[in-house]
Design an enzyme around this catalytic site. Structure first.
Site, PDB file in Angstrom:
ATOM      1  N   LYS A   1      38.561  79.991  21.602  1.00 58.70           N
ATOM      2  CA  LYS A   1      39.307  80.306  22.813  1.00 58.70           C
ATOM      3  C   LYS A   1      39.115  81.785  23.068  1.00 58.70           C
ATOM      4  O   LYS A   1      39.321  82.600  22.161  1.00 58.70           O
ATOM      5  CB  LYS A   1      40.776  79.978  22.573  1.00 58.70           C
ATOM      6  CG  LYS A   1      41.748  80.443  23.615  1.00 58.70           C
ATOM      7  CD  LYS A   1      43.101  79.818  23.319  1.00 58.70           C
ATOM      8  CE  LYS A   1      44.175  80.265  24.259  1.00 58.70           C
ATOM      9  NZ  LYS A   1      44.821  81.495  23.822  1.00 58.70           N
TER      10      LYS A   1
HETATM   11  P1  FBP Z   1      48.201  82.221  28.672  1.00 58.63           P
HETATM   12  O1  FBP Z   1      47.479  81.098  29.396  1.00 58.63           O
HETATM   13  O2  FBP Z   1      49.605  82.361  29.142  1.00 58.63           O
HETATM   14  O3  FBP Z   1      47.422  83.492  28.711  1.00 58.63           O
HETATM   15  O4  FBP Z   1      48.314  81.743  27.145  1.00 58.63           O
HETATM   16  C1  FBP Z   1      47.263  81.870  26.253  1.00 58.63           C
HETATM   17  C2  FBP Z   1      47.606  82.829  25.131  1.00 58.63           C
HETATM   18  O5  FBP Z   1      46.546  82.958  24.208  1.00 58.63           O
HETATM   19  C3  FBP Z   1      48.843  82.450  24.354  1.00 58.63           C
HETATM   20  O6  FBP Z   1      48.554  81.507  23.393  1.00 58.63           O
HETATM   21  C4  FBP Z   1      49.285  83.764  23.820  1.00 58.63           C
HETATM   22  O7  FBP Z   1      50.648  83.834  23.586  1.00 58.63           O
HETATM   23  C5  FBP Z   1      48.891  84.710  24.898  1.00 58.63           C
HETATM   24  O8  FBP Z   1      47.859  84.104  25.636  1.00 58.63           O
HETATM   25  C6  FBP Z   1      48.413  86.006  24.315  1.00 58.63           C
HETATM   26  O9  FBP Z   1      48.035  86.871  25.320  1.00 58.63           O
HETATM   27  P2  FBP Z   1      47.858  88.423  25.030  1.00 58.63           P
HETATM   28  O10 FBP Z   1      47.247  88.527  23.654  1.00 58.63           O
HETATM   29  O11 FBP Z   1      46.940  88.896  26.093  1.00 58.63           O
HETATM   30  O12 FBP Z   1      49.207  89.017  25.077  1.00 58.63           O
END
Ligand code: FBP
Length: 272
Positions: free
Chosen positions: A186
């Protein structure tokens, strides 16, 4: 192993693509992420909606699975993430994710896959690499796939490339994920179909999923982004805020599923 391949299919349809709902934000960002639609701070309420809409998989930390995992019907893939950090940490420690759960416990909770983040390029990269290696070793031994959230970030990346979304940085992270044993990746959007296609190439057949990111005010903008990911050869998306920050996520999820699985034109998918 056959176990890993079979469990991968809990997420991916025959087309090799998946739309996965992410909900670790209460931990990683804090409950403020739910304030756009506060009802969704209740995991049962939002999980019921995403499952009803036909989502392929969900990703959560162990505690929410223990509490609300029975909302995740048996036909939905369950990914349990075993690392995280809070946003309350001192800034200098934000470039580390710590292990907060164990492979065996995730399996007892019904996981079809386990996940861990590695911030490639972080001053703490060493710790996360070891953590990932240990998780992957246990999980693979037991026939479970491992998802790597391959998120390059750190001071040297900023100095050398300017931004963590530079495709050279993102594809490096994806490649590092592959070479460290990930079964799914991811990662961030690189800004264009052409550059994202290189990330997919660098992953050499390991499925690459988009990390959703902050909510797009215009739903069609996000559908367009996911469409580009699919056109670039991406395997789908893991989406949190773009789903749970909407008052009415079900039609939006259905539109996303049409884009992911039918390459449907985003404008058309949004109308249907
Ligand atoms: P989103 O679709 O809301 O971006 O979620 C994906 C994710 O990877 C979550 O699992 C995680 O909490 C968040 O994004 C982390 O985002 P960042 O590291 O940019 O704060």
């Amino acid at each position: 192993s056959v176990g890993i391949r079979r469990r991968m299919r809990r997420f991916f349809r025959r087309d090799g693509r998946a739309l996965i709902f992410a909900m670790d934000h209460g931990f990683e960002h804090g409950p403020t992420d739910f304030e756009e639609h506060w009802e969704h701070v209740n995991p049962r309420i939002i999980l019921r909606k995403v499952v009803r809409a036909g989502i392929d998989g969900v990703m959560m930390l162990p505690g929410l699975v223990r509490m609300a995992g029975d909302e995740v019907k048996p036909n939905v893939g369950l990914m349990i993430k075993l690392t995280s950090k809070t946003n309350l940490r001192p800034k200098d420690d934000q470039l580390l994710q710590s292990q907060l759960g164990y492979v065996e416990d995730a399996i007892k909770l019904g996981a079809d896959a386990v996940a861990a983040t590695v911030y490639w390029g972080s001053p703490q990269e060493d710790v996360m690499m070891r953590q990932f290696a240990e998780i992957a070793s246990y999980a693979h031994d037991l026939g479970f796939p491992v998802v790597q959230f391959a998120y390059p970030r750190g001071p040297y990346i900023n100095e050398k490339y300017g931004r963590k979304e530079d495709y050279r940085v993102v594809m490096y992270g994806a490649r590092a994920a592959v070479e460290s044993g990930a079964d799914m990746i991811k990662t961030y959007w690189t800004g264009s179909r052409e550059s994202f296609a290189k990330v997919v190439d660098a992953a050499a057949g390991v499925p690459v999923l988009l990390s959703g990111g902050a909510k797009a005010e215009n739903p069609v903008d996000f559908l367009n982004l996911v469409w580009e990911v699919i056109e670039a050869g991406g395997a789908g998306a893991v989406v949190g805020r773009n789903i749970f920050q909407r008052e009415n996520p079900e039609p939006f999820i259905k539109a996303l599923l049409r884009v992911v699985h039918r390459n449907e034109d985003p404008e058309e998918a949004a109308k249907a």
